[in-house]
Design a protein around this motif. Structure first.
Motif, PDB file in Angstrom:
ATOM      1  N   UNK A  37       0.806  -1.226   0.000  1.00 56.42           N
ATOM      2  CA  UNK A  37       0.000   0.000   0.000  1.00 56.42           C
ATOM      3  C   UNK A  37       0.840   1.277   0.000  1.00 56.42           C
ATOM      4  N   UNK A  38       2.158   1.133  -0.155  1.00 51.71           N
ATOM      5  CA  UNK A  38       3.025   2.307  -0.167  1.00 51.71           C
ATOM      6  C   UNK A  38       3.259   2.882   1.219  1.00 51.71           C
ATOM      7  N   UNK A  39       2.972   2.083   2.242  1.00 49.13           N
ATOM      8  CA  UNK A  39       3.029   2.568   3.622  1.00 49.13           C
ATOM      9  C   UNK A  39       4.147   1.928   4.442  1.00 49.13           C
ATOM     10  N   UNK A  40       5.231   1.550   3.762  1.00 54.02           N
ATOM     11  CA  UNK A  40       6.389   1.017   4.475  1.00 54.02           C
ATOM     12  C   UNK A  40       7.023   2.088   5.338  1.00 54.02           C
ATOM     13  N   UNK A  41       7.981   1.713   6.186  1.00 50.57           N
ATOM     14  CA  UNK A  41       8.602   2.663   7.118  1.00 50.57           C
ATOM     15  C   UNK A  41       9.089   3.961   6.486  1.00 50.57           C
ATOM     16  N   UNK A  42       9.577   3.892   5.237  1.00 56.68           N
ATOM     17  CA  UNK A  42       9.988   5.147   4.599  1.00 56.68           C
ATOM     18  C   UNK A  42       9.120   5.511   3.396  1.00 56.68           C
ATOM     19  N   UNK A  43       8.194   4.643   3.018  1.00 59.01           N
ATOM     20  CA  UNK A  43       7.390   4.843   1.811  1.00 59.01           C
ATOM     21  C   UNK A  43       6.621   6.141   1.751  1.00 59.01           C
ATOM     22  N   UNK A  44       5.974   6.518   2.851  1.00 59.90           N
ATOM     23  CA  UNK A  44       5.156   7.737   2.872  1.00 59.90           C
ATOM     24  C   UNK A  44       6.009   8.995   2.925  1.00 59.90           C
ATOM     25  N   UNK A  45       7.250   8.868   3.402  1.00 62.08           N
ATOM     26  CA  UNK A  45       8.138  10.028   3.513  1.00 62.08           C
ATOM     27  C   UNK A  45       8.765  10.402   2.172  1.00 62.08           C
ATOM     28  N   UNK A  46       8.732   9.476   1.223  1.00 56.61           N
ATOM     29  CA  UNK A  46       9.332   9.726  -0.083  1.00 56.61           C
ATOM     30  C   UNK A  46       8.509  10.758  -0.853  1.00 56.61           C
ATOM     31  N   UNK A  47       9.178  11.523  -1.695  1.00 54.57           N
ATOM     32  CA  UNK A  47       8.517  12.499  -2.555  1.00 54.57           C
ATOM     33  C   UNK A  47       8.830  12.152  -3.996  1.00 54.57           C
ATOM     34  N   UNK A  48       7.867  11.677  -4.769  1.00 54.52           N
ATOM     35  CA  UNK A  48       6.522  11.273  -4.376  1.00 54.52           C
ATOM     36  C   UNK A  48       6.548  10.004  -3.526  1.00 54.52           C
ATOM     37  N   UNK A  49       5.456   9.739  -2.801  1.00 55.02           N
ATOM     38  CA  UNK A  49       5.420   8.545  -1.952  1.00 55.02           C
ATOM     39  C   UNK A  49       5.522   7.254  -2.772  1.00 55.02           C
ATOM     40  N   UNK A  50       5.889   6.176  -2.118  1.00 52.75           N
ATOM     41  CA  UNK A  50       5.993   4.869  -2.780  1.00 52.75           C
ATOM     42  C   UNK A  50       4.642   4.468  -3.359  1.00 52.75           C
ATOM     43  N   UNK A  51       4.687   3.724  -4.444  1.00 53.63           N
ATOM     44  CA  UNK A  51       3.463   3.286  -5.101  1.00 53.63           C
ATOM     45  C   UNK A  51       2.611   2.386  -4.222  1.00 53.63           C
ATOM     46  N   UNK A  52       1.298   2.546  -4.356  1.00 55.47           N
ATOM     47  CA  UNK A  52       0.299   1.738  -3.660  1.00 55.47           C
ATOM     48  C   UNK A  52      -0.319   0.805  -4.694  1.00 55.47           C
ATOM     49  N   UNK A  53       0.028  -0.475  -4.629  1.00 47.54           N
ATOM     50  CA  UNK A  53      -0.443  -1.433  -5.632  1.00 47.54           C
ATOM     51  C   UNK A  53      -1.928  -1.721  -5.521  1.00 47.54           C
ATOM     52  N   UNK A  54      -2.561  -1.298  -4.425  1.00 49.32           N
ATOM     53  CA  UNK A  54      -3.997  -1.526  -4.250  1.00 49.32           C
ATOM     54  C   UNK A  54      -4.825  -0.360  -4.785  1.00 49.32           C
ATOM     55  N   UNK A  55      -4.173   0.721  -5.206  1.00 40.86           N
ATOM     56  CA  UNK A  55      -4.892   1.916  -5.664  1.00 40.86           C
ATOM     57  C   UNK A  55      -5.481   1.710  -7.060  1.00 40.86           C
ATOM     58  N   UNK A  56      -6.519   2.474  -7.368  1.00 38.49           N
ATOM     59  CA  UNK A  56      -7.140   2.422  -8.694  1.00 38.49           C
ATOM     60  C   UNK A  56      -6.118   2.790  -9.765  1.00 38.49           C
TER      61      UNK A  56
END
Length: 103
Positions: A37-56
């Motif tokens: 879901x792009x919510x790993x320990x550093x995923x959300x802090x990245x710009x842009x955030x890590x990809x969320x494979x569950x997203x539309x």
């Protein structure tokens, strides 16, 4: 000649999602999170955030597009190219596992 989209779809179908999960957990979870879901320990802090494979948005991407990102990375993001670090079979396994996260 390069592989066409149909060829890549066949390759993805040949990946082993079980093996891909182990690779994903070792190499991808830090950014993409355990459920992709792009919510790993550093995923959300990245710009842009890590990809969320569950997203539309992610679900609109073809297998070939995902394969290209895994192999070659994504410019202007933290997503690195894995083709020099993983074998082609391992990349296919990761793709097979990522596709299971879209459900």
């Amino acid at each position: 000649r390069g592989a066409g989209v149909e060829d890549l779809r066949v390759l993805a179908a040949g990946g082993d999602a079980g093996k891909g999960k182990a690779i994903f957990q070792a190499k991808c979870v830090t950014c993409h999170g355990a459920q992709g879901k792009g919510d790993g320990p550093i995923g959300k802090q990245l710009k842009p955030p890590a990809g969320d494979f569950t997203s539309a948005e992610s679900k609109k991407k073809s297998d070939a597009e995902l394969l290209d990102v895994i192999q070659n990375g994504k410019p202007k993001t933290a997503m690195v190219a894995w083709k020099s670090q993983l074998s082609e079979a391992e990349i296919q396994d990761v793709l097979a596992y990522v596709l299971t996260l879209r459900k």
